[in-house]
Design a protein around this motif. Structure first.
Motif, PDB file in Angstrom:
ATOM      1  N   GLN A 441       6.833  53.531 169.836  1.00  0.00           N
ATOM      2  CA  GLN A 441       7.073  54.829 168.983  1.00  0.00           C
ATOM      3  C   GLN A 441       7.047  55.817 170.266  1.00  0.00           C
ATOM      4  N   ARG A 490      17.893  62.245 170.069  1.00  0.00           N
ATOM      5  CA  ARG A 490      17.706  62.340 168.686  1.00  0.00           C
ATOM      6  C   ARG A 490      18.982  61.649 167.902  1.00  0.00           C
ATOM      7  N   GLN A 491      20.284  61.871 168.522  1.00  0.00           N
ATOM      8  CA  GLN A 491      21.406  61.436 167.670  1.00  0.00           C
ATOM      9  C   GLN A 491      21.409  59.986 167.915  1.00  0.00           C
ATOM     10  N   PRO A 494      17.886  57.702 165.993  1.00  0.00           N
ATOM     11  CA  PRO A 494      17.549  58.506 164.631  1.00  0.00           C
ATOM     12  C   PRO A 494      16.103  57.908 163.946  1.00  0.00           C
ATOM     13  N   GLY A 495      15.203  58.613 163.941  1.00  0.00           N
ATOM     14  CA  GLY A 495      13.984  58.266 163.295  1.00  0.00           C
ATOM     15  C   GLY A 495      12.829  57.680 164.042  1.00  0.00           C
ATOM     16  N   ARG A 496      13.347  57.563 165.087  1.00  0.00           N
ATOM     17  CA  ARG A 496      12.264  56.963 166.336  1.00  0.00           C
ATOM     18  C   ARG A 496      11.521  57.956 167.164  1.00  0.00           C
ATOM     19  N   TYR A 498       9.217  61.440 167.112  1.00  0.00           N
ATOM     20  CA  TYR A 498       8.396  62.361 166.628  1.00  0.00           C
ATOM     21  C   TYR A 498       8.124  63.692 167.140  1.00  0.00           C
ATOM     22  N   ASP A 499       8.881  64.625 166.879  1.00  0.00           N
ATOM     23  CA  ASP A 499       8.742  65.952 167.584  1.00  0.00           C
ATOM     24  C   ASP A 499       7.611  66.779 167.274  1.00  0.00           C
ATOM     25  N   LYS A 515      -0.829  63.761 160.691  1.00  0.00           N
ATOM     26  CA  LYS A 515       0.532  63.356 160.782  1.00  0.00           C
ATOM     27  C   LYS A 515       0.798  62.357 161.975  1.00  0.00           C
ATOM     28  N   PHE A 519       2.438  58.677 161.744  1.00  0.00           N
ATOM     29  CA  PHE A 519       3.854  58.261 162.564  1.00  0.00           C
ATOM     30  C   PHE A 519       3.501  57.074 163.648  1.00  0.00           C
TER      31      PHE A 519
END
Length: 582
Positions: A441, A490-491, A494-496, A498-499, A515, A519
């Motif tokens: 993560q 981010r492109q 995707p989804g990996r 966490y900002d 949160k 994650f």
């Protein structure tokens, strides 16, 4: 005087470390006994002892001209060449010695040293290992092999050699203080502290041992004890500007007011654009900041940063090439490895330095199933060929990387499900790490870059990886590269990622930690809302802040220094930082 008397006189001074007298006696002996090789050899040793290595070389060569089989002079010449970082000619001399005397341990040690000078640590390890097979009780050889392991990023192997050296000689302060540092990096805090204390106990006058103990105590959060060690260091060497900076960093306002005259005197003695001047200026900036003198703080901090920038200039073109190479290596959506390795899964906390990575690691690490590892340099070291030499990250390379990386993890408590690696600069490696670890993560700290820049500008970073930290224009350049790379990740991931917004995090630590836990696949526990409960070591500049209750006092602090930060703010790319430049 007779030959024997001349030799005894010169050797007597040499053995006492009286190099000037030994040099004088040996030169006199050379005049009276022109064909005897011992006198030029002693003269060469004396000059090396005085730090005049280049001047020593002709004397060793003269000794060898008089006696070509004089291998002691040949080894002395090799050692002198190594002092001058001339590995290849030293190696040729040592090969001649070892041809005649294969088991000469001194020559083997110098040969291993020559391999290190020639940037061949693997060869140094082979040579040292062969020598230790003949005689394992050689602390000096063990320390040298530990240095080679360290060069290769293998902290476990380096620690084993330093500990072996201590077994041979329990009073080996050098091995003890180096072992302490490695124990700290391997998150063995109590052992690191105990070992540092032993180093000081066996060698109270050893500056490096005391500095290691002071640094460890700071990491432990024991500023009072660390200050005591710094004061002892100042007594040992009042001109040690590194300790002066450390002392100013951990002292109270009143204590630093007393330190001010010492720092001002040190500033007058420091050479322009030197590391000493940087140390003193950082100390004076800290003192001025505590006193509320913004102008003096800014002036001293500017001076400190200018000195550091002169020591380690930022490579604009090299940075551009590296970041372009990284993005080109991962042009499309990343496909992770099919199988996750066994053992705890990694949680990577990334971002710019001083963006909140330490706080985030602390919050995640307070979960009972998670082990915080601090800033690991191993992944970047292992991935160096991919980052700087265009080596492809093939599936085979990914498997090799994962195996090497896991083998260098420190021991973790039984039941650990995940570990946190909070090396901020790992943002460069997300493609590689995301490929190698399908269950990893990635938590990315997002913070107002102006506040981050202010915090970096105020800080003193060791090592050479943050050369941009001392030049505001260079800092803006690096921030732009970083921002563009994060857009890319981010492109393709995707989804990996966490900002995590730092400003929101510190304003609502409980809500945001819930949160964050979700994650990371963790069940939230109440301790995660209380980072001040952290009792472990912190090896970064955040070692004092992280032990406080989360607060918002540093948010927007940049506005007070907007004029100073202008080169940085003006250099930010509005396409990458629209919320700042809009």
């Amino acid at each position: 005087m007779t030959l024997q008397n001349d030799l005894q006189s010169a050797l007597g001074f040499l053995n006492q470390g009286k190099f000037k007298q030994a040099l004088k006696q040996s030169k006199g002996g050379m005049k009276r006994h022109k064909s005897h090789p011992d006198f030029p050899n002693i003269a060469g040793i004396s000059l090396s002892g005085l730090g005049k290595h280049r001047d020593a070389i002709p004397y060793f060569k003269k000794a060898l001209a008089l006696a070509p089989g004089f291998h002691d002079a040949r080894k002395n010449l090799a050692q002198t060449l190594l002092f001058l970082q001339q590995g290849e000619p030293a190696m040729k001399l040592l090969e001649r010695v070892l041809k005649d005397q294969p088991g000469d341990q001194a020559a083997l040690y110098l040969q291993a040293q020559a391999h290190l000078v020639m940037n061949a640590p693997e060869a140094a390890i082979v040579t040292a290992t062969a020598a230790l097979a003949r005689d394992p009780r050689q602390p000096r050889m063990l320390r040298l092999r530990a240095t080679a392991w360290n060069t290769l990023g293998d902290e476990k192997a380096a620690l084993a050699d330093y500990q072996a050296a201590v077994k041979v000689n329990p009073n080996d302060a050098d091995a003890l203080q180096n072992a302490s540092l490695l124990l700290a990096r391997l998150m063995r805090q109590d052992e690191a502290t105990e070992t540092a204390r032993k180093a000081v106990a066996v060698a109270p006058q050893n500056v490096e041992a005391r500095r290691r103990l002071a640094s460890q105590l700071i990491s432990n959060g024991d500023s009072a004890a660390a200050r005591g060690q710094c004061l002892a260091l100042m007594e040992l060497d009042p001109k040690d500007t590194q300790v002066l900076e450390m002392l100013a960093r951990i002292s109270s306002r009143d204590q630093n007011a007393e330190l001010l005259p010492v720092a001002q005197k040190a500033l007058k003695a420091a050479a322009p654009r030197s590391l000493d001047r940087a140390n003193v200026s950082f100390a004076l900036a800290r003192i001025a900041d505590q006193a509320g003198d913004k102008e003096a703080f800014a002036a001293h901090n500017d001076e400190a940063n200018a000195c550091m920038a002169a020591q380690t200039p930022y490579d604009y073109e090299g940075s551009e090439r590296q970041f372009s190479r990284i993005m080109a290596a991962f042009p499309d959506v990343i496909t992770p490895a099919e199988t996750a390795p066994e053992g705890p899964r990694p949680i990577y906390v990334v971002g710019m330095p001083r963006s909140g990575t330490t706080l985030t690691e602390t919050v995640i690490g307070l979960h009972p199933d998670v082990f915080p590892l601090g800033e690991r340099g191993v992944p970047a070291f292992l991935l160096h060929p991919c980052l700087d030499k265009d080596q492809d990250f093939t599936p085979e390379a990914a498997r090799d990387f994962t195996a090497d990386d896991i083998s260098r993890l420190p021991e973790m408590p039984k039941g650990t499900r995940a570990y946190v690696d909070k090396m901020p600069d790992n943002y460069r490696l997300l493609g590689h790490l995301g490929t190698a670890y399908p269950d990893a993560q990635f938590v990315h700290l997002c913070r107002d870059p102006r506040d981050v820049a202010l915090s970096i500008w105020r800080g003193y970073f060791s090592g050479s990886s943050l050369t941009y930290a001392y030049d505001l224009k260079a800092m803006a350049h690096r921030f732009n590269l970083y921002g563009r790379l994060m857009q890319h990740w981010r492109q393709v991931m995707p989804g990996r990622i966490y900002d995590l917004r730092y400003e929101t995090f510190v304003a609502d630590i409980e809500g945001e930690s819930r949160k964050l836990a979700d994650f990371c696949g963790l069940t939230w526990v109440e301790d995660m809302a209380h980072p001040e409960r952290h009792e472990g070591q912190v090896l970064t500049l955040s070692n004092t802040q992280v032990r406080q209750t989360a607060h918002t006092r540093s948010i927007g602090k940049w506005e007070k220094y907007a004029d100073v930060l202008a080169p940085f703010i003006d250099g930010l790319n509005p396409e990458i930082w629209p919320e700042i430049k809009g």
